[in-house]
Design an enzyme around this catalytic site. Structure first.
Site, mmCIF file in Angstrom:
data_model
loop_
_atom_site.group_PDB
_atom_site.id
_atom_site.type_symbol
_atom_site.label_atom_id
_atom_site.label_comp_id
_atom_site.label_asym_id
_atom_site.label_seq_id
_atom_site.Cartn_x
_atom_site.Cartn_y
_atom_site.Cartn_z
ATOM 1 N N ARG A 48 0.890 -1.044 0.017
ATOM 2 C CA ARG A 48 0.027 0.055 0.039
ATOM 3 C C ARG A 48 0.907 1.338 -0.019
ATOM 4 O O ARG A 48 0.551 2.160 -0.787
ATOM 5 C CB ARG A 48 -0.698 -0.160 1.187
ATOM 6 N N ILE A 49 1.706 1.348 0.825
ATOM 7 C CA ILE A 49 2.708 2.459 0.846
ATOM 8 C C ILE A 49 3.506 2.553 -0.276
ATOM 9 O O ILE A 49 3.685 3.761 -0.894
ATOM 10 C CB ILE A 49 3.663 2.517 2.276
ATOM 11 N N ALA A 79 10.643 1.995 6.287
ATOM 12 C CA ALA A 79 9.854 0.786 6.841
ATOM 13 C C ALA A 79 10.209 0.208 8.072
ATOM 14 O O ALA A 79 9.790 0.648 9.153
ATOM 15 C CB ALA A 79 10.212 -0.424 5.854
ATOM 16 N N ARG A 80 11.250 -0.402 8.390
ATOM 17 C CA ARG A 80 11.628 -1.081 9.590
ATOM 18 C C ARG A 80 13.372 -0.894 9.688
ATOM 19 O O ARG A 80 13.884 -1.378 8.429
ATOM 20 C CB ARG A 80 11.178 -2.538 10.137
ATOM 21 N N GLU A 98 16.002 1.138 18.234
ATOM 22 C CA GLU A 98 15.336 2.551 18.410
ATOM 23 C C GLU A 98 14.903 2.683 19.791
ATOM 24 O O GLU A 98 14.544 1.652 20.341
ATOM 25 C CB GLU A 98 14.086 2.650 17.574
ATOM 26 N N HIS A 113 11.521 8.283 13.315
ATOM 27 C CA HIS A 113 10.417 7.290 13.133
ATOM 28 C C HIS A 113 9.041 8.115 13.160
ATOM 29 O O HIS A 113 8.066 7.721 13.824
ATOM 30 C CB HIS A 113 10.432 6.231 14.135
ATOM 31 N N ILE A 114 9.125 9.162 12.112
ATOM 32 C CA ILE A 114 7.669 10.066 12.224
ATOM 33 C C ILE A 114 6.883 9.911 10.913
ATOM 34 O O ILE A 114 6.093 10.618 10.605
ATOM 35 C CB ILE A 114 8.274 11.409 12.323
ATOM 36 N N ALA A 149 4.629 8.000 10.105
ATOM 37 C CA ALA A 149 3.058 7.823 10.167
ATOM 38 C C ALA A 149 2.688 9.202 11.173
ATOM 39 O O ALA A 149 1.312 9.128 11.240
ATOM 40 C CB ALA A 149 2.998 6.788 10.980
#
Length: 339
Positions: free
Chosen positions: A152-153, A234-235, A264, A282-283, A285
């Site tokens: 989706r992303i 992603a991760r 993190e 990690h911003i 979203a």
């Protein structure tokens, strides 16, 4: 007082009021840091709300005999043992689409920042510089964007990149050439080596799984163009950071933009000192709109489950497979929110 609904990370929004109608709600945004305290707080809880820092493993789940539903405010499930939850009859809900647009938009924002050297130029200008020639950038038009993971992303990012005249190549082992995401983005499905060798920007959007953990290392980064940029939204665990650092030091690629890290929060290392590396905490979203959608979707699903209705965004099954702990769904506690 032991809560009915436990929130173990920083979660905010008007939708939390929905949960207060189901029982006592406790919000402890740092509880994820102490597994023992988390287990104690879950002794009578019927619902647990987390983001990505709370490790909801088998041991944690076993300490929650009354648990009916776990709500994940986000898309990734690498911090939740879905198999263990299913074995205990616990519903797992997530928000697979609610923050996708925000992540895709940050992808484009970071590409612009890389191409136009925005971060370095802004810092230099703030310190009194006016080095126009030093910060000559490049256009995105006509460049090739390589997307690792056309979910989706990746799809949303690709559509926006196409609108700016970029060529899209994609690597995704689980998608077919006639899939809508491929057709609509006019992406060329290629192998990973070809993607790395031909892309001007490589953007990672694959989920973290046993197969993708550490999938990108020095050997992969050394195959990129010296003028290319690597982006990861992603991760962090998908990338072996030591290999990326080595490739950057050897100028195997132009630079990197990382919203996620291998650990993190990360310990300060060489990435923080590199001018050609953009780092954000990690911003991807974290926009007002996405967080409103995410929190509302989770709260609505938890409200539905605790009311005996099926969840909408469920991962394993829509309703609990048993009454956890053999107890009643009734609670003797007054309803409310404890902050």
């Amino acid at each position: 007082m032991t809560p009915d609904i436990l929130i173990s990370e920083a979660v905010a929004g008007a939708a939390l009021d929905l949960l207060a109608s189901q029982g006592q709600v406790a919000l402890h945004e740092d509880l994820w840091k102490s597994p023992e305290e988390l287990k104690a707080a879950l002794s009578q809880a019927r619902a647990l709300v987390v983001r990505n820092q709370t490790m909801v493993n088998k041991e944690i789940l076993a300490a929650a005999p009354c648990l009916e539903v776990v709500g994940r405010c986000g898309a990734g499930l690498d911090n939740i043992d879905v198999t263990a939850a299913s074995e205990l009859g616990v519903v797992v809900v997530s928000t697979p689409d609610q923050n996708s647009l925000s992540v895709a938009e940050l992808t484009l924002g970071l590409m612009f920042a890389c191409a136009r050297k925005i971060s370095a130029a802004a810092l230099d200008t703030r310190s009194g510089g006016w080095a126009r020639g030093r910060f000559t950038g490049s256009e995105l038009y006509g460049k090739t964007l390589g997307i690792i993971g056309l979910g989706r992303i990746g799809f949303l990012a690709a559509m926006r990149a196409r609108a700016m005249g970029m060529r899209i190549v994609a690597y995704d082992a689980f998608i077919s050439p006639d899939a809508p995401a491929v057709v609509e983005t006019q992406a060329e499905l290629v192998d990973l080596d070809f993607l790395l060798a031909t892309s001007d920007f490589v953007s990672c959007h694959t989920p973290l799984t046993p197969e993708t953990r550490g999938m990108l290392d020095y050997g992969h980064f050394s195959r990129m163009k010296p003028s290319a940029w690597f982006l990861n939204l992603a991760r962090g665990e998908i990338v072996k950071e030591a290999g990326l650092i080595q490739a950057l030091k050897e100028r195997r690629l132009a630079g990197a933009a990382l919203d996620v890290r291998e650990t993190e929060p990360p310990a300060s290392d060489e990435l923080e000192t590199m001018e050609n590396v953009i780092l954000t905490p990690h911003i991807a979203a974290f926009t007002v709109e996405a967080q409103e959608r995410v929190v509302r979707a989770v709260c609505e699903d938890i409200h539905r489950v605790l009311s005996g209705k099926p969840a909408r965004n469920y991962v394993n099954f829509p309703q609990p497979r048993k009454v956890a702990g053999g107890g009643s769904h009734e609670s003797s506690k007054e309803n409310g929110l404890i902050l």
